[in-house]
Scaffold this motif. Sequence first.
Motif, PDB file in Angstrom:
ATOM      1  N   HIS A 292       0.829  -1.205   0.000  1.00  0.00           N
ATOM      2  CA  HIS A 292       0.000   0.000   0.000  1.00  0.00           C
ATOM      3  C   HIS A 292       0.863   1.254   0.000  1.00  0.00           C
ATOM      4  N   ALA A 293       0.453   2.231  -0.779  1.00  0.00           N
ATOM      5  CA  ALA A 293       1.227   3.476  -0.886  1.00  0.00           C
ATOM      6  C   ALA A 293       1.298   4.212   0.447  1.00  0.00           C
ATOM      7  N   LYS A 294       0.272   4.093   1.275  1.00  0.00           N
ATOM      8  CA  LYS A 294       0.239   4.812   2.546  1.00  0.00           C
ATOM      9  C   LYS A 294       0.692   3.953   3.722  1.00  0.00           C
ATOM     10  N   SER A 295       1.276   2.809   3.449  1.00  0.00           N
ATOM     11  CA  SER A 295       1.766   1.957   4.535  1.00  0.00           C
ATOM     12  C   SER A 295       2.856   2.685   5.322  1.00  0.00           C
ATOM     13  N   ARG A 296       2.826   2.545   6.656  1.00  0.00           N
ATOM     14  CA  ARG A 296       3.768   3.271   7.523  1.00  0.00           C
ATOM     15  C   ARG A 296       4.950   2.417   7.958  1.00  0.00           C
ATOM     16  N   HIS A 297       5.122   1.225   7.424  1.00  0.00           N
ATOM     17  CA  HIS A 297       6.107   0.309   7.992  1.00  0.00           C
ATOM     18  C   HIS A 297       7.532   0.853   7.891  1.00  0.00           C
ATOM     19  N   ARG A 298       7.889   1.476   6.795  1.00  0.00           N
ATOM     20  CA  ARG A 298       9.253   2.012   6.664  1.00  0.00           C
ATOM     21  C   ARG A 298       9.481   3.171   7.631  1.00  0.00           C
ATOM     22  N   GLN A 299       8.514   4.048   7.721  1.00  0.00           N
ATOM     23  CA  GLN A 299       8.639   5.222   8.590  1.00  0.00           C
ATOM     24  C   GLN A 299       8.798   4.815  10.053  1.00  0.00           C
ATOM     25  N   LEU A 300       8.038   3.806  10.493  1.00  0.00           N
ATOM     26  CA  LEU A 300       8.110   3.385  11.900  1.00  0.00           C
ATOM     27  C   LEU A 300       9.460   2.762  12.222  1.00  0.00           C
ATOM     28  N   VAL A 301      10.038   2.036  11.268  1.00  0.00           N
ATOM     29  CA  VAL A 301      11.357   1.441  11.488  1.00  0.00           C
ATOM     30  C   VAL A 301      12.433   2.524  11.502  1.00  0.00           C
ATOM     31  N   GLU A 302      12.367   3.451  10.559  1.00  0.00           N
ATOM     32  CA  GLU A 302      13.395   4.495  10.425  1.00  0.00           C
ATOM     33  C   GLU A 302      13.478   5.404  11.642  1.00  0.00           C
ATOM     34  N   THR A 303      12.359   5.605  12.338  1.00  0.00           N
ATOM     35  CA  THR A 303      12.334   6.585  13.425  1.00  0.00           C
ATOM     36  C   THR A 303      12.437   5.952  14.809  1.00  0.00           C
ATOM     37  N   HIS A 304      12.724   4.655  14.869  1.00  0.00           N
ATOM     38  CA  HIS A 304      12.984   3.995  16.160  1.00  0.00           C
ATOM     39  C   HIS A 304      14.490   3.733  16.198  1.00  0.00           C
ATOM     40  N   TYR A 305      15.233   4.626  16.869  1.00  0.00           N
ATOM     41  CA  TYR A 305      16.681   4.706  16.665  1.00  0.00           C
ATOM     42  C   TYR A 305      17.507   3.744  17.511  1.00  0.00           C
ATOM     43  N   TYR A 306      17.128   3.548  18.765  1.00  0.00           N
ATOM     44  CA  TYR A 306      18.007   2.826  19.708  1.00  0.00           C
ATOM     45  C   TYR A 306      17.521   1.391  19.893  1.00  0.00           C
ATOM     46  N   ASN A 307      17.993   0.516  19.027  1.00  0.00           N
ATOM     47  CA  ASN A 307      17.512  -0.869  18.973  1.00  0.00           C
ATOM     48  C   ASN A 307      18.529  -1.816  19.601  1.00  0.00           C
ATOM     49  N   TYR A 308      18.060  -2.520  20.617  1.00  0.00           N
ATOM     50  CA  TYR A 308      18.924  -3.398  21.391  1.00  0.00           C
ATOM     51  C   TYR A 308      18.892  -4.845  20.888  1.00  0.00           C
ATOM     52  N   ARG A 309      17.721  -5.296  20.500  1.00  0.00           N
ATOM     53  CA  ARG A 309      17.608  -6.688  20.051  1.00  0.00           C
ATOM     54  C   ARG A 309      16.597  -6.789  18.922  1.00  0.00           C
ATOM     55  N   VAL A 310      16.949  -7.571  17.908  1.00  0.00           N
ATOM     56  CA  VAL A 310      16.081  -7.832  16.770  1.00  0.00           C
ATOM     57  C   VAL A 310      15.896  -9.345  16.679  1.00  0.00           C
ATOM     58  N   SER A 311      14.657  -9.798  16.625  1.00  0.00           N
ATOM     59  CA  SER A 311      14.376 -11.234  16.604  1.00  0.00           C
ATOM     60  C   SER A 311      13.368 -11.537  15.504  1.00  0.00           C
ATOM     61  N   PHE A 312      13.545 -12.668  14.858  1.00  0.00           N
ATOM     62  CA  PHE A 312      12.517 -13.097  13.915  1.00  0.00           C
ATOM     63  C   PHE A 312      12.228 -14.584  14.102  1.00  0.00           C
ATOM     64  N   LEU A 313      10.985 -14.945  13.767  1.00  0.00           N
ATOM     65  CA  LEU A 313      10.513 -16.315  13.909  1.00  0.00           C
ATOM     66  C   LEU A 313       9.839 -16.731  12.613  1.00  0.00           C
ATOM     67  N   ILE A 314      10.211 -17.892  12.109  1.00  0.00           N
ATOM     68  CA  ILE A 314       9.634 -18.417  10.874  1.00  0.00           C
ATOM     69  C   ILE A 314       9.102 -19.822  11.149  1.00  0.00           C
ATOM     70  N   PRO A 315       7.769 -19.986  11.247  1.00  0.00           N
ATOM     71  CA  PRO A 315       7.223 -21.338  11.426  1.00  0.00           C
ATOM     72  C   PRO A 315       7.427 -22.198  10.181  1.00  0.00           C
ATOM     73  N   GLU A 316       7.404 -23.487  10.389  1.00  0.00           N
ATOM     74  CA  GLU A 316       7.552 -24.476   9.299  1.00  0.00           C
ATOM     75  C   GLU A 316       8.818 -24.210   8.484  1.00  0.00           C
ATOM     76  N   CYS A 317       9.904 -23.927   9.189  1.00  0.00           N
ATOM     77  CA  CYS A 317      11.186 -23.657   8.529  1.00  0.00           C
ATOM     78  C   CYS A 317      12.287 -24.323   9.338  1.00  0.00           C
ATOM     79  N   GLY A 318      13.072 -25.163   8.677  1.00  0.00           N
ATOM     80  CA  GLY A 318      14.175 -25.825   9.354  1.00  0.00           C
ATOM     81  C   GLY A 318      15.534 -25.261   8.992  1.00  0.00           C
ATOM     82  N   LEU A 319      15.581 -24.481   7.882  1.00  0.00           N
ATOM     83  CA  LEU A 319      16.856 -23.959   7.390  1.00  0.00           C
ATOM     84  C   LEU A 319      16.633 -22.570   6.820  1.00  0.00           C
TER      85      LEU A 319
END
Length: 339
Positions: A24-51
């Motif tokens: 979507h043209a008006k999606s805010r996802h990039r803006q929210l990431v760019e303006t959160h400056y002090y990031n201590y931990r980043v985690s991701f989870l992928i179900p049904e994934c072994g590799l």
Amino acid sequence: MSTLRRLQETPRHLLVCEKSNLGHAKSRHRQLVETHYYNYRVSFLIPECGLLSKELKDFIKEIGPYYSVQNLPLHELIAHEFISTFVQKGKLILSLDKDTYEETGLQGHPSRYSGRKIMKFVVSIDLMDLSLNLDSKKSERISWCLKEKKPMKFDFLLAWHHTAGESTMMSYFSKYHIREHQPKVALSTVTELPCPVLQSRELRGKPEESCSAPELLDWLGAVFCGADLNNEPSDFISTYCCPQPSTVAARACLCSITGLILPEEIQVLLEQLSHYFDEPKLAPWVTLSVQGFADSPVSWRENEHGFRMGGEHLYNFVIFNNRDYWLQMAVGADDDCPP
């Protein structure tokens, strides 16, 4: 008695949930990431994934270093050479107790979270304005305040988004005790993981059909803490169980990266996860969670962040296989509502 009552009260927390689509043209996802400056931990989870895919493995290998500098004089961060070398835009934000604030002679404003008796002040210094107007009275006064009137030294964590010449920071601060650090990576595979059933259009969930965004966030916290989700009678550590309805993922990949993580690097990871479903996958969704430093002076943009009642500020993306996403933003007691 009033003090005891306050101690017994549960601190206020804010959770904002919204949904959109990455296309979507008006999606805010990039803006929210760019303006959160002090990031201590980043985690991701992928179900049904072994590799993990090659792209995600490469990202983990190539994530940039950060630096620690001990006893660095604060006035070094307002030096023209430092600003011209490392700062493209931004401000220096100081969170000072009342005595220190008065001793510096700098102009600021009371913290919004000082309570009835003001004991904390916030000072913002526009570094680009300072660099462009070196001979102004304002610049000279700020320099005098930090160099002579109230010189201060702190231990700093520093990170720099640059495509080449990373050694520049090491050489620039070579007269101080500076060390380079690589973020710590924890990668694991979980088998037979109970996962909540989610429907991208149902942020609030539907009874007996799908779980809500807050339920998903609670579940994620338990998973990344390594909690047992079975609620067995013999388990004395945790009675938490996966919200219902749920399914069981045969395998799931969990990855956590800890350090000082730049927003630009998180953007790259979000982009890669958004393309995870370009080819058919068994997983209906993936998640990306980001936690901020508890004692950072701001949460998003220049919004004041308080540490007194916990210090949490975090966000989480749930990316679905149709490129819809949920965005959850949470802050603690001494924070404005997330943007």
